[in-house]
Design an enzyme around this catalytic site. Sequence first.
Site, short mmCIF file in Angstrom:
data_model
loop_
_atom_site.label_atom_id
_atom_site.label_comp_id
_atom_site.label_asym_id
_atom_site.label_seq_id
_atom_site.Cartn_x
_atom_site.Cartn_y
_atom_site.Cartn_z
CB SER A 12 -4.68 -1.47 -2.22
OG SER A 12 -4.94 -1.63 -0.84
CE1 TYR A 43 -3.42 0.44 -5.30
CE2 TYR A 43 -5.30 -0.91 -5.90
CZ TYR A 43 -3.96 -0.63 -6.00
OH TYR A 43 -3.17 -1.42 -6.80
N GLY A 44 -7.57 3.68 -1.12
CA GLY A 44 -8.85 4.23 -0.65
C GLY A 44 -8.97 5.74 -0.68
CB CYS A 74 -9.63 -4.62 -2.46
SG CYS A 74 -9.52 -2.84 -2.27
CG ASN A 75 -14.71 -4.23 1.44
OD1 ASN A 75 -15.83 -4.70 1.47
ND2 ASN A 75 -13.71 -4.74 2.13
CB THR A 76 -11.31 0.48 -2.08
OG1 THR A 76 -11.28 0.73 -0.67
CG2 THR A 76 -11.14 1.77 -2.84
CD GLU A 152 -0.32 -2.26 3.46
OE1 GLU A 152 0.86 -2.62 3.33
OE2 GLU A 152 -1.28 -2.85 2.93
CB CYS A 184 -11.41 -1.58 4.76
SG CYS A 184 -9.65 -1.52 4.29
CB THR A 185 -9.75 -6.86 2.89
OG1 THR A 185 -8.92 -6.04 2.03
CG2 THR A 185 -11.01 -7.23 2.16
CG HIS A 186 -5.65 -2.98 4.80
ND1 HIS A 186 -6.05 -2.92 3.49
CD2 HIS A 186 -4.29 -2.92 4.79
CE1 HIS A 186 -4.97 -2.82 2.71
NE2 HIS A 186 -3.89 -2.82 3.48
#
Length: 266
Positions: A12, A43-44, A74-76, A152, A184-186
Amino acid sequence: MQSSAPIGVLDSGVGGLSVLKVLHQMLPQEKFIYVGDTARTPYGSRSETEIRQFVEEIISWLEGQGVKQVIIACNTLTMLGIDSLQKEHPFELVGMSKGEQLLLVASRKKKIGVFATQFTISTEAHKKAILAVDDSAEVYPMACPKFVPLIEGEQFDSSQIAEAVAEYAAPLKEAGIDALILSCTHYPFIKDIVEAEFGAGVTVIDPAEATAQTAKASLEVNNLLSTDGEGSVAICCTADLERVKRLAGRMLPAACCEFREISLVP
Ligand code: DGL
């Protein structure tokens, strides 16, 4: 399909760059095309209908680039079900690892925390995966909606991020977890802050490595691994190119990356 074709990696926003980092280290001869939908992140906290439409747009765009594999970094989006995203696409999709084996090895007390987006937590996928391997484990899922906008927004040294980490960690510390997965990849962007908050008694796991291993194994099985020539990294985003460049610098050597702003819909 040629082994010289590029590999697509998507998220995302900038989160998937934490997976791209590991992929690039593991597969230095591959050509990677990363897409971060920075115009529409996060997106989450969106609806399933909306994020399905967005991810399909990204996958179609990558198909137009002639990719041989797409990693859903992205896990979501992985929670939507890789099979349901696969459709008629002529390349394989690889989703994020849930890390259940790694967690159960790391956790002596079998008290495990999961940090993820609201959407990922609502599916209970990680909890189910852990309990399917060991039903005596105790799993403590925690939705962390404040993290993605702060990451972000490059708020790494802010009091907001420190407070958000402390807020989400508190119930898990209280429960006495000794392993935590960043689903979550963030979140690997703030792994050091999370580790400092929990202290040495908690192992913090990033499932990027396990995901990259699955992607590599799939390329090997399908004779698609690139074994010669030079690799490359193209980082594409749908907004805020300069911000993306700065954030990418936290994960990858800037010298190896080419950056582009793209539009997903013609
Ligand atoms: N990086 C993403 C994940 O792994 C999603 C973040 C978001 O857009 O909410 O879940």
